[in-house]
Design a protein around this motif. Structure first.
Motif, PDB file in Angstrom:
ATOM      1  N   LYS A   1       0.834  -1.201   0.000  1.00  0.00           N
ATOM      2  CA  LYS A   1       0.000   0.000   0.000  1.00  0.00           C
ATOM      3  C   LYS A   1       0.873   1.257   0.000  1.00  0.00           C
ATOM      4  O   LYS A   1       0.584   2.229  -0.687  1.00  0.00           O
ATOM      5  CB  LYS A   1      -0.918   0.007   1.223  1.00  0.00           C
TER       6      LYS A   1
ATOM      7  N   ASP B   1       2.199   1.956  -3.428  1.00  0.00           N
ATOM      8  CA  ASP B   1       1.182   2.131  -4.459  1.00  0.00           C
ATOM      9  C   ASP B   1       1.054   3.608  -4.816  1.00  0.00           C
ATOM     10  O   ASP B   1       0.673   4.425  -3.983  1.00  0.00           O
ATOM     11  CB  ASP B   1      -0.150   1.579  -3.970  1.00  0.00           C
ATOM     12  N   ASP B   2       1.369   3.943  -6.051  1.00  0.00           N
ATOM     13  CA  ASP B   2       1.305   5.342  -6.488  1.00  0.00           C
ATOM     14  C   ASP B   2      -0.117   5.895  -6.463  1.00  0.00           C
ATOM     15  O   ASP B   2      -0.317   7.103  -6.386  1.00  0.00           O
ATOM     16  CB  ASP B   2       1.885   5.501  -7.896  1.00  0.00           C
ATOM     17  N   ASP B   3      -1.109   5.015  -6.561  1.00  0.00           N
ATOM     18  CA  ASP B   3      -2.498   5.475  -6.550  1.00  0.00           C
ATOM     19  C   ASP B   3      -2.994   5.775  -5.142  1.00  0.00           C
ATOM     20  O   ASP B   3      -4.052   6.361  -4.966  1.00  0.00           O
ATOM     21  CB  ASP B   3      -3.412   4.439  -7.202  1.00  0.00           C
ATOM     22  N   ASP B   4      -2.266   5.336  -4.134  1.00  0.00           N
ATOM     23  CA  ASP B   4      -2.660   5.568  -2.750  1.00  0.00           C
ATOM     24  C   ASP B   4      -1.763   6.657  -2.166  1.00  0.00           C
ATOM     25  O   ASP B   4      -0.842   6.398  -1.409  1.00  0.00           O
ATOM     26  CB  ASP B   4      -2.552   4.281  -1.936  1.00  0.00           C
TER      27      ASP B   4
ATOM     28  N   LYS C   1      -6.888  16.838  -8.299  1.00  0.00           N
ATOM     29  CA  LYS C   1      -7.073  15.460  -8.789  1.00  0.00           C
ATOM     30  C   LYS C   1      -6.430  14.460  -7.843  1.00  0.00           C
ATOM     31  O   LYS C   1      -7.032  13.434  -7.497  1.00  0.00           O
ATOM     32  CB  LYS C   1      -6.487  15.333 -10.189  1.00  0.00           C
ATOM     33  N   ASP C   2      -5.197  14.739  -7.408  1.00  0.00           N
ATOM     34  CA  ASP C   2      -4.515  13.846  -6.467  1.00  0.00           C
ATOM     35  C   ASP C   2      -5.244  13.813  -5.110  1.00  0.00           C
ATOM     36  O   ASP C   2      -5.338  12.764  -4.479  1.00  0.00           O
ATOM     37  CB  ASP C   2      -3.071  14.309  -6.228  1.00  0.00           C
TER      38      ASP C   2
ATOM     39  N   GLU D   1      -8.423  14.138  -4.617  1.00  0.00           N
ATOM     40  CA  GLU D   1      -9.631  13.325  -4.745  1.00  0.00           C
ATOM     41  C   GLU D   1      -9.340  11.841  -4.646  1.00  0.00           C
ATOM     42  O   GLU D   1     -10.179  11.063  -4.211  1.00  0.00           O
ATOM     43  CB  GLU D   1     -10.328  13.632  -6.078  1.00  0.00           C
ATOM     44  N   LYS D   2      -8.131  11.425  -5.044  1.00  0.00           N
ATOM     45  CA  LYS D   2      -7.741  10.012  -4.982  1.00  0.00           C
ATOM     46  C   LYS D   2      -7.518   9.524  -3.561  1.00  0.00           C
ATOM     47  O   LYS D   2      -7.566   8.336  -3.301  1.00  0.00           O
ATOM     48  CB  LYS D   2      -6.452   9.776  -5.771  1.00  0.00           C
ATOM     49  N   THR D   3      -7.258  10.454  -2.659  1.00  0.00           N
ATOM     50  CA  THR D   3      -6.890  10.039  -1.299  1.00  0.00           C
ATOM     51  C   THR D   3      -8.097   9.611  -0.494  1.00  0.00           C
ATOM     52  O   THR D   3      -9.212   9.890  -0.800  1.00  0.00           O
ATOM     53  CB  THR D   3      -6.176  11.174  -0.545  1.00  0.00           C
TER      54      THR D   3
ATOM     55  N   ALA E   1      -0.593  15.405  -1.696  1.00  0.00           N
ATOM     56  CA  ALA E   1      -1.347  15.736  -2.908  1.00  0.00           C
ATOM     57  C   ALA E   1      -0.927  17.128  -3.383  1.00  0.00           C
ATOM     58  O   ALA E   1      -0.922  18.089  -2.611  1.00  0.00           O
ATOM     59  CB  ALA E   1      -2.834  15.694  -2.630  1.00  0.00           C
TER      60      ALA E   1
END
Length: 87
Positions: free
Chosen positions: A66, A69-72, A82-83, A85-87, A78
């Motif tokens: 985790k 993981d670049d998406d987490d 956009k970043d 919102e991913k969190t 951030a």
């Protein structure tokens, strides 16, 4: 060599306890003595050892996966909406 999860856990707790005792001894013999951070860390380790804290089977691997993981992305890092919102 420990083979079961229980034996591995017990060995980890033993090593943590020994390391804590060594560090406490080094801090006590320092010419400056232990500082507040040393005391707080020592207390936290003592509580963790008493509670048998440590990585459960697969927990460390899941945490590291985790973490990498670049998406987490934690909100703190951030850099745009956009970043965030991913969190």
């Amino acid at each position: 060599m420990p083979t079961s999860d229980i034996e591995k856990h017990d060995e980890l707790m033993k090593k943590m306890s020994e390391a804590k005792q060594k560090w406490d001894s080094e801090n006590s013999s320092s010419p400056y003595g232990p500082d507040e951070t040393d005391h707080l860390l020592s207390k936290a380790m003592e509580v963790a050892i008493q509670q048998g804290k440590g990585w459960g089977p697969g927990e460390k691997e899941a945490y590291m996966e985790k973490l990498m993981d670049d998406d987490d992305l934690p909100p703190l890092f951030a850099s745009n909406a956009k970043d965030l919102e991913k969190t």
